[in-house]
Design a protein around this motif. Sequence first.
Motif, PDB file in Angstrom:
ATOM      1  N   ARG A   1       0.835  -1.209   0.000  1.00  0.00           N
ATOM      2  CA  ARG A   1       0.000   0.000   0.000  1.00  0.00           C
ATOM      3  C   ARG A   1       0.867   1.255   0.000  1.00  0.00           C
ATOM      4  NH1 ARG A   1      -3.029  -3.336   3.442  1.00  0.00           N
ATOM      5  NH2 ARG A   1      -2.021  -2.484   5.311  1.00  0.00           N
ATOM      6  N   ALA A   2       1.967   1.218   0.764  1.00  0.00           N
ATOM      7  CA  ALA A   2       2.872   2.368   0.799  1.00  0.00           C
ATOM      8  C   ALA A   2       3.919   2.298  -0.308  1.00  0.00           C
ATOM      9  CB  ALA A   2       3.569   2.453   2.154  1.00  0.00           C
ATOM     10  N   TRP A   3       4.066   1.100  -0.905  1.00  0.00           N
ATOM     11  CA  TRP A   3       5.107   0.873  -1.915  1.00  0.00           C
ATOM     12  C   TRP A   3       4.497   0.229  -3.160  1.00  0.00           C
ATOM     13  CZ3 TRP A   3       9.914   2.722  -0.831  1.00  0.00           C
ATOM     14  CH2 TRP A   3      10.188   3.031   0.502  1.00  0.00           C
ATOM     15  N   PRO A   4       3.539   0.896  -3.815  1.00  0.00           N
ATOM     16  CA  PRO A   4       2.859   0.276  -4.963  1.00  0.00           C
ATOM     17  C   PRO A   4       3.782   0.047  -6.162  1.00  0.00           C
ATOM     18  CG  PRO A   4       2.276   2.596  -4.788  1.00  0.00           C
ATOM     19  CD  PRO A   4       3.034   2.254  -3.549  1.00  0.00           C
ATOM     20  N   ASP A   5       4.919   0.750  -6.231  1.00  0.00           N
ATOM     21  CA  ASP A   5       5.810   0.613  -7.380  1.00  0.00           C
ATOM     22  C   ASP A   5       7.002  -0.301  -7.108  1.00  0.00           C
ATOM     23  OD1 ASP A   5       4.271   2.405  -8.922  1.00  0.00           O
ATOM     24  OD2 ASP A   5       5.232   4.108  -7.933  1.00  0.00           O
ATOM     25  N   THR A   6       7.036  -0.914  -5.934  1.00  0.00           N
ATOM     26  CA  THR A   6       8.139  -1.827  -5.599  1.00  0.00           C
ATOM     27  C   THR A   6       7.779  -3.247  -6.005  1.00  0.00           C
ATOM     28  OG1 THR A   6       8.794  -0.448  -3.721  1.00  0.00           O
ATOM     29  CG2 THR A   6       9.577  -2.717  -3.734  1.00  0.00           C
TER      30      THR A   6
END
Length: 321
Positions: free
Chosen positions: A26-31
């Motif tokens: 949720r905090a790292w959608p592009d990881t």
Amino acid sequence: MRHTLLALTLSLFCSASLADPQDWARAWPDTDFETTVIDDWSEIMSGGPPKDGIPALTDPGFLPAADETRIAGREPVITVEIAGETPRAYPIRYLTWHEIVNDVVGGRPIAVTFCPLCNSGITFDRRTEAGVLEFGVSGKLRHSDMVMYDRQTESWWQQALGEAIVGELTGMELDRLPTWMESWDEFIARNPDGLVMDEPAYPRDYGRNPYVKYDSSTRPFLYRGENPPHGIPPLVRVVAIDGQAWPLTRLAEEGRIEEAGYVLSWSAGQASALDTALIADARDVGTVRVRDEQGADVPHDVMFAFAFHAFWPDGHWMLGN
């Protein structure tokens, strides 16, 4: 305060035992959490602040070293000396609160990094096969060491290793520069015309250490791994070079060591960044320089023994006779 820290520690340990990349997404959608070297996600835990809660710096301001009046003589700085460029000092009084400085020196993009929980101060070249990266603080820890992230792919990087451990760039390594930590007095005596990073425009209590007496503790904060071998206390500093560790206690006693193709030297005069509340008043831990047999500076780290053992479990301990 003690009860607050205990509650925080228990909370973080509980969250670590339930570590799940799906929760982090949720905090790292592009990881890309599918690409990683991590086998046990519980190794990664929250350090407390969220992503960018510790604000990394980019393109900081500088002033002539001769004009600086706020830094006490024994306070530590990370010194960057690149051939043909004016030497620069990055004060630990600022890095303690920001942990990463993205800068450019002589056209070379660099990242000056400091992880207080491991006493690890390393400078990296930000140029990679994927282009020039800019780094931020993820808010995550692994073996108590800062997990950085790059803003281009949001891959996660282990600060102590300079290696991407999660995401698109997993397995990529950053080149280290031969920089070192020394006292402000030592820097300015050698570089009276040098530059020093100016105080950042953030509401922080610069010059104070939020980890009072940490480096005399018996156990590292938020660390669950093994203690170092040979009876070495976990929070003893070691000079780490290519999987080898020289205890600072030995180097300080001998003053100079020539081993394994390196020349290590120690001199008094640098304050610990992790002792008293006011860094300027801290005990003397001295300055380490590492050179090769030809006299060239060598990339190294002066880190805590527990962190060296965590990341180099098969490392070689240089204990002397």
